[in-house]
Design an enzyme around this catalytic site. Structure first.
Site, PDB file in Angstrom:
ATOM      1  N   ASP A 130       0.900  -1.161  -0.001  1.00  0.00           N
ATOM      2  CA  ASP A 130       0.061  -0.016  -0.119  1.00  0.00           C
ATOM      3  C   ASP A 130       0.753   1.082   0.081  1.00  0.00           C
ATOM      4  OD1 ASP A 130      -2.224   1.738   0.638  1.00  0.00           O
ATOM      5  OD2 ASP A 130      -1.257   1.739   2.549  1.00  0.00           O
ATOM      6  N   ASP A 170      -0.147   5.262   0.399  1.00  0.00           N
ATOM      7  CA  ASP A 170      -0.617   6.452   1.647  1.00  0.00           C
ATOM      8  C   ASP A 170      -0.452   5.591   2.901  1.00  0.00           C
ATOM      9  OD1 ASP A 170      -3.040   7.860  -0.539  1.00  0.00           O
ATOM     10  OD2 ASP A 170      -0.982   8.174  -0.648  1.00  0.00           O
TER      11      ASP A 170
HETATM   12  O1  LIG Z   1      -9.258   8.363   0.273  1.00  0.00           O
HETATM   13  C1  LIG Z   1      -8.600   7.629  -0.446  1.00  0.00           C
HETATM   14  O2  LIG Z   1      -8.822   7.680  -1.390  1.00  0.00           O
HETATM   15  C2  LIG Z   1      -7.365   6.742   0.243  1.00  0.00           C
HETATM   16  O3  LIG Z   1      -7.512   7.273   1.467  1.00  0.00           O
HETATM   17  C3  LIG Z   1      -6.169   6.905  -0.003  1.00  0.00           C
HETATM   18  O4  LIG Z   1      -6.013   7.352  -1.351  1.00  0.00           O
HETATM   19  C4  LIG Z   1      -5.583   5.524   0.197  1.00  0.00           C
HETATM   20  O5  LIG Z   1      -4.642   5.151  -0.330  1.00  0.00           O
HETATM   21  P1  LIG Z   1      -3.650   3.959  -0.341  1.00  0.00           P
HETATM   22  O6  LIG Z   1      -3.445   4.031   1.055  1.00  0.00           O
HETATM   23  O7  LIG Z   1      -4.512   2.503  -0.667  1.00  0.00           O
HETATM   24  O8  LIG Z   1      -2.559   4.096  -1.006  1.00  0.00           O
HETATM   25 MG   LIG Z   2      -2.899   3.403   3.114  1.00  0.00          MG
END
Ligand SMILES: O=C(O)[C@H](O)[C@H](O)COP(=O)(O)O
Ligand SMILES: [Mg+2]
Length: 311
Positions: free
Chosen positions: A27, A29
């Site tokens: 992942d 973020d």
């Molecule tokens: O609101 C959103 O789209 C998500 O919080 C965010 O972009 C998640 O990203 P990830 O942690 O899957 O990289």
């Molecule tokens: Mg994330």
């Protein structure tokens, strides 16, 4: 439900953990970074894994960027990556709309367009799959409020404001979300458009805090529709896992999902029956959620770079 094993500071346990997997689905973020702030040790950790012959795939629910955009962001942060190694919810949604939906909904032939609530990442991935789309970053929809004749035109189904060729509404994280887009999406769905979302994360981690996530763009529509939920194509959707497996042909038992969010990343790995899941405490979920929630990782660490203890 077994208790997650805490690995931070446990050199032998980390070495044993790493020896069990050939592929790590990362992942982004909340694991690698918070917004544009790269967490310390992220580059060294990924370099260590790649040097040990591990395959790394970036699997993000953030639909604001395309695979190409993510490659640029990763490279800019000192993390070499190819488009092949990035799998975002916007790409997952574009593949679903282009390749899966037409088989299930032949009537979409006459309604091939997607009305997008979201940013450029969704538009780029729809383009990559040859899917026509409107809305999204269209500046004419970024006006505040709604004009009186908008009401009249929308209510009358005026084709100059409600495109009759729209067969799908796709919502994602939209930094320019507004009342007009919400009303247009609602009327498209009421006229039969299929309601999809790239993802429905409630919050977005940035600058070490939490902000409105993609789910806050689809939530008003769910309310307006009396509870009808969109089909979400990002984590924890197994349509995304199947698409990733189809592309990388990996052995699920030798694959580990690394994430900061119990109800997306960890659930994605558990329901995908991956060999392991590793929670990190630098994003959304808390230690209590990982230890006491209904979706618990096999392992967890304070931060990703704790894995460097294996060296
Ligand atoms: O609101 C959103 O789209 C998500 O919080 C965010 O972009 C998640 O990203 P990830 O942690 O899957 O990289
Ligand atoms: Mg994330």
């Amino acid at each position: 439900m077994s208790q997650p094993q805490y690995l931070t500071g446990q050199k032998e346990s980390i070495q044993d953990f790493l020896s069990n997997y050939d592929i790590f689905l990362f992942d982004c973020d909340g694991v690698l970074w918070s917004g544009d702030h790269l967490f310390d040790g992220t580059v060294a950790t990924l370099e260590m894994l790649r040097a040990a012959g591990k395959r790394v795939v970036f699997v993000t629910n953030n639909s604001t960027k395309s695979r190409k955009d993510y490659c640029k962001k990763l490279e800019g942060m000192g993390i070499p990556a190819t488009e092949e190694e990035v799998f975002g919810s916007s790409y997952s949604a574009a593949v679903y709309i282009a390749r899966i939906l037409p088989e299930r909904h032949p009537d979409l032939k006459s309604k091939p367009k997607v009305f997008v609530i979201g940013e450029s990442g969704i538009e780029q991935e729809l383009d990559s799959e040859g899917v026509p789309h409107i809305g999204g970053t269209d500046p004419s929809l970024r006006r505040l409020g709604i004009d009186p004749d908008d009401y009249t035109k929308i209510a009358a189904g005026d084709p100059t404001i409600l495109d009759p060729e729209v067969g799908v509404v796709l919502t994602g994280l939209d930094f320019h979300f507004n009342y007009l887009k919400m009303c247009l999406a609602y009327h498209y769905i009421k006229r039969g458009a299929i309601f999809l979302a790239t993802n429905i994360d409630s919050t977005l981690p940035n600058a070490g805090a939490l902000f409105a996530g993609a789910g806050t763009m689809s939530a008003p529509l769910v309310k307006m529709l009396g509870g009808e939920e969109p089909v979400a194509l990002g984590k924890p959707s197994q349509a995304m896992m199947d698409a990733i497996e189809g592309k990388f042909k990996f052995d699920r038992s030798r694959t580990c999902m690394v994430g900061d969010r119990a109800n997306t990343d960890i659930r994605f790995g558990l329901e995908g029956k991956l060999g392991g899941t590793l929670g990190v405490l630098t994003g959304v979920s808390t230690k209590e959620e990982f230890l006491e929630g209904d979706t618990r990782p096999h392992f967890y660490v304070d931060k990703l770079s704790d894995l460097l203890a294996a060296k």
